[in-house]
Design a protein around this motif. Structure first.
Motif, PDB file in Angstrom:
ATOM      1  N   ALA B 286     -21.111  15.886  32.726  1.00 17.61           N
ATOM      2  CA  ALA B 286     -21.875  15.091  33.673  1.00 17.61           C
ATOM      3  C   ALA B 286     -21.668  13.626  33.356  1.00 17.61           C
ATOM      4  O   ALA B 286     -21.440  13.266  32.204  1.00 17.61           O
ATOM      5  CB  ALA B 286     -23.359  15.449  33.572  1.00 17.61           C
ATOM      6  N   GLY B 287     -21.737  12.807  34.360  1.00 16.86           N
ATOM      7  CA  GLY B 287     -21.603  11.387  34.121  1.00 16.86           C
ATOM      8  C   GLY B 287     -21.433  10.663  35.439  1.00 16.86           C
ATOM      9  O   GLY B 287     -20.954  11.245  36.400  1.00 16.86           O
ATOM     10  N   VAL B 288     -21.873   9.422  35.453  1.00 17.81           N
ATOM     11  CA  VAL B 288     -21.632   8.607  36.638  1.00 17.81           C
ATOM     12  C   VAL B 288     -20.132   8.367  36.709  1.00 17.81           C
ATOM     13  O   VAL B 288     -19.485   8.162  35.680  1.00 17.81           O
ATOM     14  CB  VAL B 288     -22.397   7.274  36.537  1.00 17.81           C
ATOM     15  N   GLU B 289     -19.596   8.394  37.885  1.00 22.20           N
ATOM     16  CA  GLU B 289     -18.151   8.252  38.005  1.00 22.20           C
ATOM     17  C   GLU B 289     -17.661   6.963  37.376  1.00 22.20           C
ATOM     18  O   GLU B 289     -18.339   5.934  37.454  1.00 22.20           O
ATOM     19  CB  GLU B 289     -17.741   8.299  39.479  1.00 22.20           C
ATOM     20  N   GLY B 290     -16.490   7.022  36.773  1.00 24.63           N
ATOM     21  CA  GLY B 290     -15.926   5.828  36.163  1.00 24.63           C
ATOM     22  C   GLY B 290     -16.311   5.662  34.712  1.00 24.63           C
ATOM     23  O   GLY B 290     -16.093   4.618  34.121  1.00 24.63           O
ATOM     24  N   ASN B 291     -16.900   6.696  34.118  1.00 21.95           N
ATOM     25  CA  ASN B 291     -17.241   6.609  32.701  1.00 21.95           C
ATOM     26  C   ASN B 291     -16.212   7.294  31.819  1.00 21.95           C
ATOM     27  O   ASN B 291     -16.499   7.613  30.673  1.00 21.95           O
ATOM     28  CB  ASN B 291     -18.637   7.179  32.465  1.00 21.95           C
ATOM     29  N   GLY B 292     -15.033   7.532  32.365  1.00 23.10           N
ATOM     30  CA  GLY B 292     -13.954   8.082  31.555  1.00 23.10           C
ATOM     31  C   GLY B 292     -13.608   9.527  31.862  1.00 23.10           C
ATOM     32  O   GLY B 292     -12.701  10.083  31.243  1.00 23.10           O
ATOM     33  N   GLN B 293     -14.300  10.129  32.822  1.00 20.69           N
ATOM     34  CA  GLN B 293     -14.019  11.537  33.119  1.00 20.69           C
ATOM     35  C   GLN B 293     -12.589  11.724  33.621  1.00 20.69           C
ATOM     36  O   GLN B 293     -11.886  12.629  33.174  1.00 20.69           O
ATOM     37  CB  GLN B 293     -14.980  12.058  34.194  1.00 20.69           C
ATOM     38  N   ALA B 294     -12.183  10.852  34.554  1.00 18.74           N
ATOM     39  CA  ALA B 294     -10.838  10.987  35.120  1.00 18.74           C
ATOM     40  C   ALA B 294      -9.792  10.822  34.021  1.00 18.74           C
ATOM     41  O   ALA B 294      -8.806  11.564  33.952  1.00 18.74           O
ATOM     42  CB  ALA B 294     -10.629   9.951  36.217  1.00 18.74           C
ATOM     43  N   GLU B 295     -10.035   9.865  33.117  1.00 21.38           N
ATOM     44  CA  GLU B 295      -9.081   9.614  32.041  1.00 21.38           C
ATOM     45  C   GLU B 295      -9.033  10.792  31.076  1.00 21.38           C
ATOM     46  O   GLU B 295      -7.973  11.144  30.565  1.00 21.38           O
ATOM     47  CB  GLU B 295      -9.458   8.322  31.299  1.00 21.38           C
ATOM     48  N   MET B 471     -21.270  12.327  29.669  1.00 23.23           N
ATOM     49  CA  MET B 471     -20.283  11.324  29.308  1.00 23.23           C
ATOM     50  C   MET B 471     -20.783   9.951  29.750  1.00 23.23           C
ATOM     51  O   MET B 471     -21.262   9.786  30.870  1.00 23.23           O
ATOM     52  CB  MET B 471     -18.970  11.642  30.006  1.00 23.23           C
ATOM     53  N   TYR B 472     -20.685   9.027  28.851  1.00 22.44           N
ATOM     54  CA  TYR B 472     -21.125   7.671  29.169  1.00 22.44           C
ATOM     55  C   TYR B 472     -20.213   6.686  28.458  1.00 22.44           C
ATOM     56  O   TYR B 472     -20.043   6.762  27.236  1.00 22.44           O
ATOM     57  CB  TYR B 472     -22.582   7.482  28.728  1.00 22.44           C
ATOM     58  N   ARG B 473     -19.647   5.775  29.213  1.00 23.57           N
ATOM     59  CA  ARG B 473     -18.726   4.769  28.671  1.00 23.57           C
ATOM     60  C   ARG B 473     -17.678   5.368  27.730  1.00 23.57           C
ATOM     61  O   ARG B 473     -17.496   4.898  26.609  1.00 23.57           O
ATOM     62  CB  ARG B 473     -19.505   3.671  27.957  1.00 23.57           C
ATOM     63  N   THR B 492     -31.003  11.270  34.316  1.00 22.74           N
ATOM     64  CA  THR B 492     -31.484  10.224  33.423  1.00 22.74           C
ATOM     65  C   THR B 492     -30.527  10.057  32.248  1.00 22.74           C
ATOM     66  O   THR B 492     -30.173   8.940  31.866  1.00 22.74           O
ATOM     67  CB  THR B 492     -32.882  10.593  32.893  1.00 22.74           C
ATOM     68  N   ALA B 493     -30.090  11.178  31.714  1.00 26.36           N
ATOM     69  CA  ALA B 493     -29.186  11.115  30.566  1.00 26.36           C
ATOM     70  C   ALA B 493     -27.880  10.428  30.930  1.00 26.36           C
ATOM     71  O   ALA B 493     -27.257   9.769  30.097  1.00 26.36           O
ATOM     72  CB  ALA B 493     -28.911  12.528  30.052  1.00 26.36           C
ATOM     73  N   MET B 494     -27.470  10.551  32.192  1.00 24.63           N
ATOM     74  CA  MET B 494     -26.200   9.963  32.621  1.00 24.63           C
ATOM     75  C   MET B 494     -26.219   8.445  32.581  1.00 24.63           C
ATOM     76  O   MET B 494     -25.172   7.810  32.606  1.00 24.63           O
ATOM     77  CB  MET B 494     -25.871  10.423  34.042  1.00 24.63           C
ATOM     78  N   THR B 495     -27.408   7.860  32.544  1.00 26.17           N
ATOM     79  CA  THR B 495     -27.478   6.401  32.481  1.00 26.17           C
ATOM     80  C   THR B 495     -27.244   5.898  31.076  1.00 26.17           C
ATOM     81  O   THR B 495     -27.288   4.699  30.833  1.00 26.17           O
ATOM     82  CB  THR B 495     -28.853   5.905  32.955  1.00 26.17           C
ATOM     83  N   GLY B 496     -27.007   6.798  30.138  1.00 28.39           N
ATOM     84  CA  GLY B 496     -26.682   6.365  28.787  1.00 28.39           C
ATOM     85  C   GLY B 496     -27.912   6.144  27.935  1.00 28.39           C
ATOM     86  O   GLY B 496     -27.835   5.603  26.841  1.00 28.39           O
ATOM     87  N   THR B 497     -29.080   6.577  28.413  1.00 25.72           N
ATOM     88  CA  THR B 497     -30.309   6.315  27.668  1.00 25.72           C
ATOM     89  C   THR B 497     -30.635   7.425  26.686  1.00 25.72           C
ATOM     90  O   THR B 497     -31.555   7.308  25.908  1.00 25.72           O
ATOM     91  CB  THR B 497     -31.496   6.176  28.629  1.00 25.72           C
ATOM     92  N   ALA B 498     -29.894   8.515  26.759  1.00 25.93           N
ATOM     93  CA  ALA B 498     -30.229   9.621  25.874  1.00 25.93           C
ATOM     94  C   ALA B 498     -29.035   9.958  25.000  1.00 25.93           C
ATOM     95  O   ALA B 498     -27.904   9.688  25.353  1.00 25.93           O
ATOM     96  CB  ALA B 498     -30.632  10.839  26.699  1.00 25.93           C
TER      97      ALA B 498
END
Lengths: 375, 563
Positions: B286-295, B471-473, B492-498
């Protein structure tokens, strides 16, 4: 069962579409040319009949066939690039460099013909390949557009040959002509005798290249990779094709075939490379590849048509027409071809989408019917 | 603004029929619908990029007909595209003025106007910054400013939150409210129900190309909205019994990838990626797009070369293997962007069946292609995976998105992969095809397939996965148990807070400052497993068709080739 019915229909359609475009283009081109001739005060029908009468004479036929050989080879060289979205404008430089060094090697050796001819052909292919490979390498490693590099390499090829083609370097003088030492007679390519002039044996070379072109592209994994890169670089990459390697390989192959373009002239006519060696065959090849849709047989017809126009153009002059009309005709044909292909392609895409839509509608209907039955 | 009876026919793709929408001035009106429901087509009609076959558009009671975007702009309609259309090497000011030089010149007058607009609507743009130097959210504000600068009174925003992190989404919504407060109208397209409910004044739902209802946010909830979106019965991605074994199939350890950004600075794209997927396990990321999933996907596929780390497939080290070698070794790949990475759109279906597997039977023997066998196998895939096509000689580009995806999934599954990498496998796919693809993944998992699943659809992630990572950053920052986590918690976790292991309680300890805007709405927990099976079949029969009319014989007068 249904799929089979569709298949044959689709294949038939593909053939019709394939033939429709060049036909449409030729008819359009003839119509426009007629208009041009009418405007300049000539009778187009007389011109066409003169061309036809002269073109089917037996010595004309041989001339046309011989002329078509380098045209065809040049078109194949260009088409290899086209099939993977590379525009090799440098066939011209590639074949001249190749023919020049092949002539130098051929003139310096005096081996038996069955050894020396393959050596000469090999040198030509290697030289052509290297010349095109420079552009391929730059494209693959540095991303330099092959259009730019091949054009520049054309000029460099001209200067390179001009430098070596001098008395005391790699050439000798004979009257006004400076040329490389003559290749021994035993190393000339064989010919097919006819009642008029002989047909060049290199026609077999062209046939061989044509068959190999068709086979490699449509029947081998390598050909599939090459076409995949041509259709979508990103999809090819994701599918596991090494795009850079395919680019280099395709350029090498294109250049190797380009290297053969000068061989019919060298091994069947002149026997040496002089400052009267034909130029510009590479550009003719671009037009013929376009006209023949990069198709092995299509390009054969296109090369013959081109040679026919050139042959009959000279006769038009004798009959009092402007010889330039043939150049006009060739130009118009290429333009109409590009337009007609695009039109037919779009029409085909639309038709296909409609077929898909109909299929979906039918499937939906039958689903609904089934649903009713089960309900 | 009112749209009445809008119908648009395309061959082969979902279009619109009988669309009715009324948008009141000064409101944020949301248009929701699944991917492929026809939202974008409708917006293109409204913006003059497409012309409707039937129906009327009226603005302030006056009927209009646009021949192109220029006319739409002249009537005060502006569009902010999902993919920004900015020139990176120009400044913000230059980008805004570009193409609208007539409005306020290119000098001080333009600058004043931009400052004025920026202040009025709180857009806070820096006119002299280079576009390549500013972030995504700023670029979006520049796009909005561009539209306003051209005198738009009605703004169309096409999935504006897809590229934003939740904080930025909040800021955007704040901006939108600022716009409506000044009397402007915003048409907001989305399929994220949580966002829609929080920002919209009115909601219109589109399903299968037509409007199925208009609701007020106060009178509905995500579940009811979701049901309206997909029809009465929601297919659920939930998997039931676990098939996870302890046999590792894909092990990635210490994966590290850095890239160079537009400023020439080295930047970590992926760092310290460690995970193991076992036989029969679906691991979701899980992750907001652009946090490295595609890479990450590209690194595992060998399309990108990582700086360090290793990839092991079923005991075989493949860290340096080529993409082709990895595919041959048993990695199936369903890429995120099927048009760019999975298909040759101009090639017939059977050639597309070869793509990516050209070195394997039935496509080739040695260096030679075996076209006959490949064709026969393509027919089998078309049959088994229910790819709706008149034949296998049609080009891939003429199929609808769902059918293209079924062909791709069928192709990848036909080579008995050990690992399937599925990036957004059901994005832009209609409900029927979605259920089929889920079924297929579940079936293969049952037979021992390991799946790396990347998705923006949190319900899909939670429903299909046996384990979840966030996944985050460029880092895997947290893991979660899909059996207990809710989409809100995951969002919520996807925002990098957890970080660490997320449990229902653990999520509460994560800073609750971020509302779960990024989260998809909750799937109704009560959609029973038994209903799911029959529901999915029913969906299949109804859904995979383009809108009415596109398939009927009069479809040939529709504008084909528009795609």
């Amino acid at each position: 069962m249904k799929a089979g019915g569709f298949l044959t229909e689709e294949r038939r359609e593909k053939l019709v579409l394939g033939g429709a475009a060049p036909l449409l283009a030729l008819v359009t081109a003839m119509a426009i040319t007629s208009l041009v001739m009418l405007l300049t005060g000539d009778n187009p029908f007389t011109a066409f009949s003169v061309m036809l009468d002269f073109g089917i004479k037996s010595d004309s036929q041989v001339w046309i066939l011989n002329k078509a050989i380098p045209y065809y080879l040049s078109a194949v060289a260009v088409a290899i690039g086209f099939r993977m979205n590379l525009f090799n404008i440098g066939v011209d430089g590639q074949y001249r460099v190749a023919a020049f060094f092949a002539a130098v090697v051929g003139g310096a050796l005096s081996l038996p013909g069955f050894v020396q001819i393959p050596v000469i052909l090999l040198v030509a292919m290697v030289c052509g390949g290297i010349w095109a490979g420079i552009a391929g390498y730059l494209k693959a490693t540095r991303g330099v557009s092959e259009v730019i590099t091949t054009i520049m390499l054309n000029f460099i090829a001209g200067s390179l040959i001009a430098y070596f083609l001098k008395e005391g370097r790699l050439a000798e003088r004979e009257g006004n002509i400076v040329h490389t030492p003559d290749i021994p007679g035993s190393s000339h390519f064989f010919e097919f005798a006819t009642s008029v002039q002989p047909i060049h044996g290199t026609v077999l070379l062209a046939l061989l290249i044509g068959v190999a072109y068709w086979f490699v592209l449509s029947r081998t994994r390598f050909g599939f990779d090459l076409r995949a890169v041509g259709r979508s670089e990103s999809a090819a990459e994701a599918s596991g094709v090494s795009v850079t390697r395919t680019v280099v390989t395709a350029m090498l192959l294109s250049g190797a075939v380009a290297g053969l373009v000068g061989m019919p002239t060298l091994l069947n006519e002149s026997g040496n490379y002089g400052n009267d060696f034909p130029e510009g065959l590479g550009f003719t090849g671009i037009a013929i590849a376009l006209l023949g849709r990069n198709h092995a047989i299509g390009m054969g017809f296109a090369a013959l048509l081109w040679a026919f126009l050139e042959r009959t153009g000279t006769q038009l002059e004798f009959e009092g027409f402007d010889q330039e009309i043939v150049g006009v005709m060739q130009g118009i044909i290429v333009l109409s071809v590009v337009v007609a292909y695009e039109l037919v392609r779009r029409w085909g895409v639309r038709r296909q989408q409609r077929l898909v839509g109909e299929k979906l509608a039918r499937a939906r209907k039958s689903d609904n019917d089934q649903a009713e039955v089960s309900a | 603004m009112a749209l009445r009876g809008i119908t648009k026919r395309f061959p082969g793709v979902v279009a619109n029929h009988d669309i009715d929408i009324t948008v009141r001035r000064g409101t944020v009106h949301a248009l929701v619908g699944e991917n492929g429901a026809g939202k974008s087509t409708l917006m293109k009609i409204l913006y003059g990029m497409q012309r409707p076959d039937e129906g009327t558009i009226a603005i302030d009671g006056e009927q209009v007909s646009f021949k192109g975007p220029a006319e739409a702009i002249a009537r005060g309609i502006g569009m902010v595209h999902q993919h920004f259309m900015l020139a990176d090497n120009l400044t913000v000011l230059e980008n805004v003025v570009l193409g609208a030089e007539k409005a306020h010149g290119i000098g001080a007058r333009a600058r004043r106007r931009i400052a004025e607009l920026s202040d009025t609507y709180g857009l806070n743009v820096r006119p002299d910054a280079l576009v390549e130097d500013i972030g995504v959210a700023d670029r979006q504000r520049v796009e909005i400013l561009k539209v306003l600068y051209r005198g738009a009174r009605t703004l169309i925003l096409d999935e504006p939150t897809a590229v934003l992190v939740p904080q930025e989404v909040d800021a955007l919504f704040h901006n939108l409210r600022g716009l409506t407060a000044e009397g402007l109208t915003v048409l907001f397209i989305s399929h994220k129900l949580g966002e829609v409910l929080s920002v919209a004044d009115a909601i219109t739902v589109i399903r299968r190309g037509t409007t199925v209802g208009s609701v007020l946010p106060a009178e509905t909830d995500p579940k009811r909205l979701a049901e309206l979106m997909v029809g009465s019965e929601l297919p659920t991605p939930a998997t039931r019994e676990s098939t996870v074994t302890d046999e590792p199939m894909l092990t990635v350890s210490g994966l590290h990838l850095s890239g160079t950004d537009s400023d020439g600075l080295r930047r970590e794209v992926l760092a310290d990626i460690d995970f193991t997927i076992h036989r029969g396990e679906v691991m979701g990321i899980a992750g907001v797009e652009g946090n490295g999933q595609a890479e990450l996907v590209e690194a595992v596929m060998g399309i990108r070369t990582p700086d360090g780390g290793s990839v092991t497939l079923d005991g075989e080290e493949i860290s340096t293997a080529s993409t082709r070698r990895r595919r041959e070794a048993g990695i199936g790949y369903v890429p995120e962007d099927r048009h760019r990475h999975a298909l040759l759109l101009d090639a017939p279906l059977w050639e597309n069946r070869m793509l990516g597997h050209v070195t394997e039977p039935p496509n080739s023997r040695g260096p030679w292609l075996t076209g006959g066998q490949a064709r026969a196998d393509t027919r089998r895939i078309v049959e088994e995976y229910d790819v709706r096509t008149p034949g296998i000689e049609v080009t891939a580009g003429s199929l609808s998105g769902g059918n293209q995806q079924k062909l791709i999934v069928g192709r990848e599954m036909s080579h008995q992969p050990k690992v399937l990498i599925a990036a957004h496998p059901t994005r832009g796919v209609d409900v029927g095809a979605q259920a089929q693809i889920w079924d297929e993944i579940r079936r293969a998992r049952h037979e021992g397939l390991a799946v790396l699943l990347i998705s923006a659809d949190l319900d899909e992630l939670i429903g299909l996965s046996d384990s979840l990572r966030v996944m985050y950053r460029g880092r895997l920052v947290a893991d979660a148990d899909p059996a207990t986590i809710t989409p809100e918690e995951l969002g919520t976790a996807m925002t990098g807070t957890a970080s660490g292991h997320l449990t229902a309680e653990g999520a509460e300890t994560a800073e609750p400052a971020e509302p779960a805007d990024a989260a998809e709405p909750a799937e109704p927990a009560d959609s029973s497993g038994a209903a799911e099976g029959s529901g999915a079949v029913a969906e299949t029969t109804e859904n995979d068709t383009p809108a009415d009319g596109s398939g009927t014989p009069d479809g040939n007068d529709a504008e084909g080739g528009a795609r």
